[in-house]
Design a protein around this motif. Structure first.
Motif, PDB file in Angstrom:
ATOM      1  N   MET A 165      -5.736  -2.290   4.000  1.00 54.26           N
ATOM      2  CA  MET A 165      -4.584  -2.979   4.581  1.00 54.26           C
ATOM      3  C   MET A 165      -5.006  -4.367   5.064  1.00 54.26           C
ATOM      4  O   MET A 165      -5.897  -4.502   5.905  1.00 54.26           O
ATOM      5  N   ALA A 167      -3.516  -7.099   7.125  1.00 49.64           N
ATOM      6  CA  ALA A 167      -2.369  -7.410   8.000  1.00 49.64           C
ATOM      7  C   ALA A 167      -2.436  -8.869   8.430  1.00 49.64           C
ATOM      8  O   ALA A 167      -1.962  -9.755   7.726  1.00 49.64           O
ATOM      9  N   ASN A 226       2.003  -5.918  14.603  1.00 52.18           N
ATOM     10  CA  ASN A 226       1.144  -6.296  13.477  1.00 52.18           C
ATOM     11  C   ASN A 226       0.910  -5.174  12.476  1.00 52.18           C
ATOM     12  O   ASN A 226      -0.114  -5.147  11.785  1.00 52.18           O
ATOM     13  N   TYR A 227       1.865  -4.249  12.371  1.00 50.02           N
ATOM     14  CA  TYR A 227       1.874  -3.309  11.251  1.00 50.02           C
ATOM     15  C   TYR A 227       2.544  -4.014  10.075  1.00 50.02           C
ATOM     16  O   TYR A 227       3.491  -4.783  10.254  1.00 50.02           O
ATOM     17  N   ILE A 228       2.042  -3.717   8.877  1.00 45.67           N
ATOM     18  CA  ILE A 228       2.660  -4.268   7.675  1.00 45.67           C
ATOM     19  C   ILE A 228       3.973  -3.536   7.429  1.00 45.67           C
ATOM     20  O   ILE A 228       4.040  -2.310   7.565  1.00 45.67           O
ATOM     21  N   GLY A 233       2.303   2.631   7.455  1.00 46.68           N
ATOM     22  CA  GLY A 233       1.782   3.110   8.732  1.00 46.68           C
ATOM     23  C   GLY A 233       0.300   2.814   8.847  1.00 46.68           C
ATOM     24  O   GLY A 233      -0.194   1.873   8.219  1.00 46.68           O
ATOM     25  N   ASP A 234      -0.391   3.623   9.634  1.00 43.80           N
ATOM     26  CA  ASP A 234      -1.826   3.411   9.829  1.00 43.80           C
ATOM     27  C   ASP A 234      -2.598   4.127   8.725  1.00 43.80           C
ATOM     28  O   ASP A 234      -2.609   5.357   8.666  1.00 43.80           O
ATOM     29  N   PHE A 235      -3.230   3.371   7.843  1.00 44.48           N
ATOM     30  CA  PHE A 235      -3.897   3.960   6.684  1.00 44.48           C
ATOM     31  C   PHE A 235      -4.985   4.941   7.107  1.00 44.48           C
ATOM     32  O   PHE A 235      -5.081   6.059   6.583  1.00 44.48           O
ATOM     33  N   GLY A 236      -5.828   4.523   8.058  1.00 47.00           N
ATOM     34  CA  GLY A 236      -6.938   5.374   8.496  1.00 47.00           C
ATOM     35  C   GLY A 236      -6.446   6.692   9.066  1.00 47.00           C
ATOM     36  O   GLY A 236      -6.998   7.753   8.768  1.00 47.00           O
TER      37      GLY A 236
END
Ligand code: URA
Length: 242
Positions: A165, A167, A226-228, A233-236
């Motif tokens: 990601m 961002a 600052n999420y795309i 969502g949160d890739f990790g």
């Protein structure tokens, strides 16, 4: 941040007429010539639809992300130089081919970038892989280098930098600074990325015009955290825990 107007396009096999194909949101284009966006094929759009879906469970998220990562690695490898290489086949004929020139290594930006290591290993046997940990400094709110472990001869390798990601670009920019400080020339760095924000892609590509970015998709923008967006969502979290 301002949101880009995202383009829609008919997506599907060429034997179908345009009005027989479903319409899908495809990648935003960016002006920088060092940003290479994967062809927006029906396969890729279907894979992205899977991993973007909030209802996709962890096992499927891993499976479909790995397929996109594989496409990124395969495309990234096409940016490495080759030299002429003639071989003889078992029936005694010559084939004028090529072979890769030079050594490569992967460098993952922890934690999410580590999810891309297997895809690289699947394409490059016994590839060396280094790691960089960058986190936001609590006091300054700026990205800070916490840890790096890199091959000692990294300056003489082509580096495939891995982060799914992109961002704001803070970590990726710092990672390239770390690589440059170890003697890696900018034009020996390929940044492999799943989804970028338009501002992240542009900032990165302008700051390092000789680093090539290979991404599957440039998205609409960033939200207030600052999420795309639309993003995934949160890739990790989705790859490692959810
Ligand atoms: N990192 C993520 O995992 N997701 C985002 O949307 C932005 C950064």
């Amino acid at each position: 941040s301002t949101l880009e107007k995202t383009p829609s396009r008919a997506v599907g096999p060429t034997y179908r007429s345009e009005d027989e194909k479903p319409t899908a949101t495809v990648s935003t284009e960016v002006p920088q010539s060092n940003v290479h966006i994967l062809p927006q094929s029906s396969q890729l759009i279907a894979l992205l639809s899977k991993i973007r879906d909030k209802d996709t469970d962890r096992a499927d998220f891993i499976f479909y992300s790995n397929r996109i990562i594989r496409l990124l690695v395969e495309e990234g490898l096409n940016h490495l130089p080759t030299v002429e290489h003639s071989i003889t086949t078992p029936v005694g004929h010559t084939y004028s081919g090529v072979k890769f020139e030079g050594k490569i290594c992967g460098v993952s930006i922890m934690r999410a970038g580590e999810a891309m290591e297997q895809g690289l290993r699947d394409c490059c046997r016994s590839v060396r892989i280094g790691k960089i940990l960058i986190q936001r400094d609590e006091e300054t709110a700026k990205p800070k280098l916490f840890y790096d472990k890199l091959p000692e001869d990294i300056a003489s390798r082509w580096v495939l930098l891995l982060d799914p990601m992109l961002a704001t670009g803070g970590s990726a920019l710092m990672a390239v600074e770390v690589l440059k400080s170890k003697g890696v020339p900018e034009d020996h760095i390929l940044f492999l990325n799943l989804i970028a924000s338009p501002e992240g892609a542009s900032n990165f590509a302008e700051r390092f015009p000789n680093v090539r970015v290979v991404t599957a998709f440039v998205d609409q923008g960033l939200d207030e955290k600052n999420y795309i967006v639309p993003g995934l969502g949160d890739f990790g979290d989705r790859f490692y825990t959810m």
